[in-house]
Design an enzyme around this catalytic site. Structure first.
Site, short mmCIF file in Angstrom:
data_model
loop_
_atom_site.label_atom_id
_atom_site.label_comp_id
_atom_site.label_asym_id
_atom_site.label_seq_id
_atom_site.Cartn_x
_atom_site.Cartn_y
_atom_site.Cartn_z
CE LYS A 6 -52.51 -15.00 22.63
NZ LYS A 6 -51.61 -16.09 22.95
CE LYS A 26 -46.36 -12.16 21.16
NZ LYS A 26 -45.68 -13.31 20.58
CE LYS A 55 -44.72 -20.83 19.85
NZ LYS A 55 -45.78 -20.52 20.81
P1 ATP Z 1 -48.57 -17.58 20.47
O1 ATP Z 1 -48.89 -16.79 19.26
O2 ATP Z 1 -49.17 -18.96 20.44
O3 ATP Z 1 -48.81 -16.88 21.77
P2 ATP Z 1 -45.79 -16.89 20.67
O4 ATP Z 1 -44.96 -16.82 19.45
O5 ATP Z 1 -46.24 -15.64 21.31
O6 ATP Z 1 -47.01 -17.86 20.35
P3 ATP Z 1 -45.23 -18.12 23.25
O7 ATP Z 1 -45.18 -19.59 23.39
O8 ATP Z 1 -46.45 -17.40 23.71
O9 ATP Z 1 -44.95 -17.76 21.70
O10 ATP Z 1 -43.97 -17.50 23.96
C1 ATP Z 1 -42.75 -18.24 24.18
C2 ATP Z 1 -41.67 -17.28 24.62
O11 ATP Z 1 -41.25 -16.51 23.48
C3 ATP Z 1 -42.08 -16.27 25.68
O12 ATP Z 1 -40.99 -16.07 26.52
C4 ATP Z 1 -42.40 -15.03 24.88
O13 ATP Z 1 -42.27 -13.87 25.65
C5 ATP Z 1 -41.34 -15.11 23.78
N1 ATP Z 1 -41.80 -14.45 22.56
C6 ATP Z 1 -42.92 -14.71 21.87
N2 ATP Z 1 -43.01 -13.93 20.80
C7 ATP Z 1 -41.91 -13.11 20.82
C8 ATP Z 1 -41.44 -12.06 19.98
N3 ATP Z 1 -42.12 -11.71 18.92
N4 ATP Z 1 -40.28 -11.45 20.30
C9 ATP Z 1 -39.58 -11.83 21.40
N5 ATP Z 1 -39.97 -12.81 22.24
C10 ATP Z 1 -41.13 -13.45 21.97
MG MG Z 2 -47.58 -15.73 23.11
#
Ligand code: ATP
Ligand code: MG
Length: 330
Positions: free
Chosen positions: A111, A198, A201
């Site tokens: 990041k 991956k 959001k």
């Molecule tokens: P950001 O892009 O802001 O990092 P994110 O979608 O990665 O958002 P997080 O809030 O970082 O979401 O993660 C919340 C939870 O969801 C964590 O337990 C993370 O491991 C899980 N998670 C995030 N993205 C995925 C994915 N693509 N597949 C499975 N689990 C996920």
């Molecule tokens: Mg994340």
């Protein structure tokens, strides 16, 4: 009975990836364990946004959690910033963690590289130190298991390292050592447009993720236009066929069916059928969640549920923080 916690940052609307990687495993564990599920709004501050947007995302996330099926009798659902012990312990942990170990975190490296190719002028300090806030989120509640996607495993390892270091210095019973809880198949849902990345959001491309608040017809379009390959052969092979394998994984997770059984189900069918059936299960999920979401969002009932969580989380974490303060000489 184990103590289990997980949180989702309010950097965007909760996605299908978050649902499969974090929410669904928590729901599956809810009946037999002591559960904590929080809205990680302090973590979201690492990514700049305006106040109005952030407030809306916090409110939506709270309603989504309950709409997904968390039972307030079994799971303590709370907003991180409403429980001050998290930031208080994070400071203490920062003082027991080195810049070296924080800057070795893959999430930080990835990041921060995106934000700045030369030096650290534009990288917020919080991006470096949020893993210690995450460690505080976990250590305050004597957590045994943390369901996380693969991207977060390293942070749980760091949490264990900090806890072990402090246990050695201040007494073995200070912190419980947490373990990550991942399911190797579903732990990583991929980006619909670039299935080697991956699903996130906070992605800039709306077509790359499905938000739990996407209208079902929008989600269906996103699945139909997801990137696959030109072989037209339905096989589970994440390395050579990441797009198709991702759709198989989504179907398998939401239907609670084994990957092999899903592959058999689609044997001889084309990508059109695969996409349409995956869209059916995703749309069914979204419709269920959104129906409950609409009855809850912005209501007093939701605020009462959150107050209940806040009260319980505050009680437990303040007690733990008091003990930590005593042990370290504050
Ligand atoms: P950001 O892009 O802001 O990092 P994110 O979608 O990665 O958002 P997080 O809030 O970082 O979401 O993660 C919340 C939870 O969801 C964590 O337990 C993370 O491991 C899980 N998670 C995030 N993205 C995925 C994915 N693509 N597949 C499975 N689990 C996920
Ligand atoms: Mg994340």
């Amino acid at each position: 009975m184990k103590k289990i916690i997980t949180g989702i940052t309010t950097t965007g609307t909760i996605t299908l990836g978050n649902y499969i990687g974090a929410i669904k495993p928590m729901l599956d564990l809810q009946n037999d364990n002591e559960m904590f599920m929080f809205i990680a709004d302090l973590h979201a501050l690492v990514t700049p946004s305006d106040a109005k947007d952030l407030r809306l995302r916090i409110s939506n996330a709270s309603a989504i959690y309950f709409a997904c099926g968390f039972d307030p009798k079994r799971t303590t659902v709370f907003i991180q910033s409403e429980v001050p012990a998290h930031t208080q312990l994070a400071w203490i942990l920062n003082c027991h963690t080195t810049i070296g170990e924080l800057s070795r975190m893959t999430q930080f490296k990835d990041k921060s590289a995106k934000k700045s190719s030369n030096g650290t002028e534009t990288v917020p300090t919080g991006l470096l130190t949020y893993p210690t806030l995450m460690a505080a989120d976990i250590l305050l509640y004597d957590i045994d298991l943390v369901p996380v996607g693969k991207d977060q495993k390293q942070h749980i390892e760091l949490t264990r390292n900090i806890a072990t270091r402090m246990n050695n210095k201040y007494g073995k019973d200070l912190f419980t050592l947490p373990k990550e809880y991942t399911n190797d198949v579903t732990a990583k849902i991929m980006d619909l447009q670039d299935p080697t990345k991956k699903m996130s959001k906070s992605s800039d491309n709306q077509k790359s993720f499905i938000s739990l608040l996407d209208k079902p017809e929008v989600a269906r379009k996103k699945i139909n236009s997801s990137v696959t390959d030109s072989e037209n052969l339905i096989k589970y092979d994440p390395v050579n066929k990441p797009g198709v394998s991702n759709l198989i994984t989504i179907y398998s997770a939401l239907k609670n069916e084994k990957i092999d059984d899903v592959v058999k189900h689609f044997d001889g069918k084309n990508y059109g059928v695969l996409k349409s059936e995956v869209a059916d299960v995703v749309c069914e999920l979204l419709e269920n969640i959104q129906t409950k979401f609409n009855t809850l969002v912005g209501t007093k009932e939701l605020r009462d549920l959150l107050d209940r969580g806040k009260q319980r989380a505050t009680e437990i974490s303040n007690k733990k923080l008091k003990l930590i303060n005593e042990k370290i000489g504050l």
